[in-house]
Design a protein around this motif. Sequence first.
Motif, PDB file in Angstrom:
ATOM      1  N   UNK A  73      48.638 -29.840  11.076  1.00 13.50           N
ATOM      2  CA  UNK A  73      49.284 -30.383   9.884  1.00 13.50           C
ATOM      3  C   UNK A  73      49.137 -31.906   9.828  1.00 13.50           C
ATOM      4  N   UNK A  74      49.106 -32.401   8.621  1.00 17.77           N
ATOM      5  CA  UNK A  74      49.076 -33.849   8.406  1.00 17.77           C
ATOM      6  C   UNK A  74      50.513 -34.353   8.418  1.00 17.77           C
ATOM      7  N   UNK A  75      50.793 -35.280   9.311  1.00 14.63           N
ATOM      8  CA  UNK A  75      52.170 -35.740   9.490  1.00 14.63           C
ATOM      9  C   UNK A  75      52.422 -37.043   8.737  1.00 14.63           C
ATOM     10  N   UNK A  76      53.380 -36.984   7.832  1.00 12.24           N
ATOM     11  CA  UNK A  76      53.895 -38.196   7.207  1.00 12.24           C
ATOM     12  C   UNK A  76      55.234 -38.583   7.825  1.00 12.24           C
ATOM     13  N   UNK A 106      60.410 -33.118   5.333  1.00 13.11           N
ATOM     14  CA  UNK A 106      59.489 -33.850   6.200  1.00 13.11           C
ATOM     15  C   UNK A 106      58.054 -33.429   5.962  1.00 13.11           C
ATOM     16  N   UNK A 107      57.349 -33.081   7.036  1.00 12.67           N
ATOM     17  CA  UNK A 107      55.950 -32.654   6.933  1.00 12.67           C
ATOM     18  C   UNK A 107      55.802 -31.147   6.802  1.00 12.67           C
ATOM     19  N   UNK A 108      56.921 -30.418   6.812  1.00 12.32           N
ATOM     20  CA  UNK A 108      56.888 -28.990   6.506  1.00 12.32           C
ATOM     21  C   UNK A 108      56.735 -28.055   7.684  1.00 12.32           C
ATOM     22  N   UNK A 109      56.824 -28.552   8.920  1.00  5.20           N
ATOM     23  CA  UNK A 109      56.600 -27.673  10.073  1.00  5.20           C
ATOM     24  C   UNK A 109      57.668 -26.586  10.179  1.00  5.20           C
ATOM     25  N   UNK A 110      58.935 -26.979  10.111  1.00  5.00           N
ATOM     26  CA  UNK A 110      60.007 -25.996  10.223  1.00  5.00           C
ATOM     27  C   UNK A 110      60.098 -25.138   8.964  1.00  5.00           C
ATOM     28  N   UNK A 111      59.786 -25.724   7.822  1.00  2.00           N
ATOM     29  CA  UNK A 111      59.766 -24.974   6.565  1.00  2.00           C
ATOM     30  C   UNK A 111      58.795 -23.801   6.662  1.00  2.00           C
ATOM     31  N   UNK A 124      63.284 -19.417   1.148  1.00  2.00           N
ATOM     32  CA  UNK A 124      63.558 -20.717   1.746  1.00  2.00           C
ATOM     33  C   UNK A 124      63.689 -21.731   0.615  1.00  2.00           C
ATOM     34  N   UNK A 125      64.775 -22.494   0.635  1.00  2.00           N
ATOM     35  CA  UNK A 125      64.976 -23.573  -0.345  1.00  2.00           C
ATOM     36  C   UNK A 125      65.010 -24.874   0.439  1.00  2.00           C
ATOM     37  N   UNK A 126      64.049 -25.746   0.182  1.00  2.00           N
ATOM     38  CA  UNK A 126      63.954 -26.977   0.965  1.00  2.00           C
ATOM     39  C   UNK A 126      64.053 -28.201   0.058  1.00  2.00           C
ATOM     40  N   UNK A 127      64.857 -29.168   0.495  1.00  2.00           N
ATOM     41  CA  UNK A 127      65.132 -30.378  -0.280  1.00  2.00           C
ATOM     42  C   UNK A 127      64.481 -31.586   0.394  1.00  2.00           C
ATOM     43  N   UNK A 135      55.011 -33.426  -1.289  1.00  2.00           N
ATOM     44  CA  UNK A 135      53.664 -32.988  -1.661  1.00  2.00           C
ATOM     45  C   UNK A 135      52.802 -32.736  -0.432  1.00  2.00           C
ATOM     46  N   UNK A 136      52.951 -33.583   0.581  1.00  2.00           N
ATOM     47  CA  UNK A 136      52.202 -33.378   1.819  1.00  2.00           C
ATOM     48  C   UNK A 136      52.638 -32.085   2.504  1.00  2.00           C
ATOM     49  N   UNK A 137      53.941 -31.831   2.534  1.00  2.00           N
ATOM     50  CA  UNK A 137      54.452 -30.600   3.147  1.00  2.00           C
ATOM     51  C   UNK A 137      53.911 -29.368   2.424  1.00  2.00           C
TER      52      UNK A 137
END
Length: 255
Positions: A73-76, A106-111, A124-127, A135-137
């Motif tokens: 994953x690309x990490x921001x 964040x970068x979406x790993x846990x999502x 899953x609802x992520x804020x 957008x990166x996630x």
Amino acid sequence: MDINDNEILEVVNKKGFKKIFQFDNKQTIQLQGGHICPEDVLNSEEGSTLTASDGLKYYIFRPSIHDYIMYGIKRHTQIVYPKEAGYIVLKLDVRSGKVVGEAGTGSGSLTLIFSELVSEKGKVVTFEKNLDFLNNAKKNIEKFSKLQNIIFINEDFGNSNYKNFFDAFFMDLKEPWFYFEKVYIAFKNGGNFGLIVPTTNQINQSINELEASNFLVDEIVEIFHRKYKINPNRLRPEDIMTGHTGYLIFARKIK
């Protein structure tokens, strides 16, 4: 190997090198000192040995979620590491059909992990209030998973109006205590709540505010993960390890 353009693949060698890449049948796969031709990938099976242009041998796989998160994953932002993620999903009882909330995509790993576990039967609802992060996630997740069970919301969780909706909720925010009353309302009865904070003074404030918001604090834990060198004749720990990443706090909604 039955693969499509843009599919995510992984090459590894016995020295611990791993590379995650998006396959393109017109591009060579660049490695440490050589490359692998796309034709060699297309003519191989998963787990096959591929010889790079410099003579080094590699093995080709479809990556696990673990490897994709760690190397693909690309990490921001900083990510929630697998060493914490596995414990988080067990403590929050994340499984098929559950509705899981997350504040701080964040970068979406846990999502991504939540999405895979709740399956198409759950949600899953992520804020995430930072649009670039969100957008990166999205891109990170869409490269790996075809599930359509995530609702991405580009706003502060404090502006939401969910009520008796979530089975579980995880928070990765700098000052999470400002949102405890809001998440209490958003929970179903008995909901599992988890958060991660990097410092001990944040633990102190979180505990006080959780109890004031009618949560039962269940556990505070820090998780260490130490790898060993893969050498049966000189078996010992790796010289470098990922040390402190964060403290996990878990609580339950009570009445």
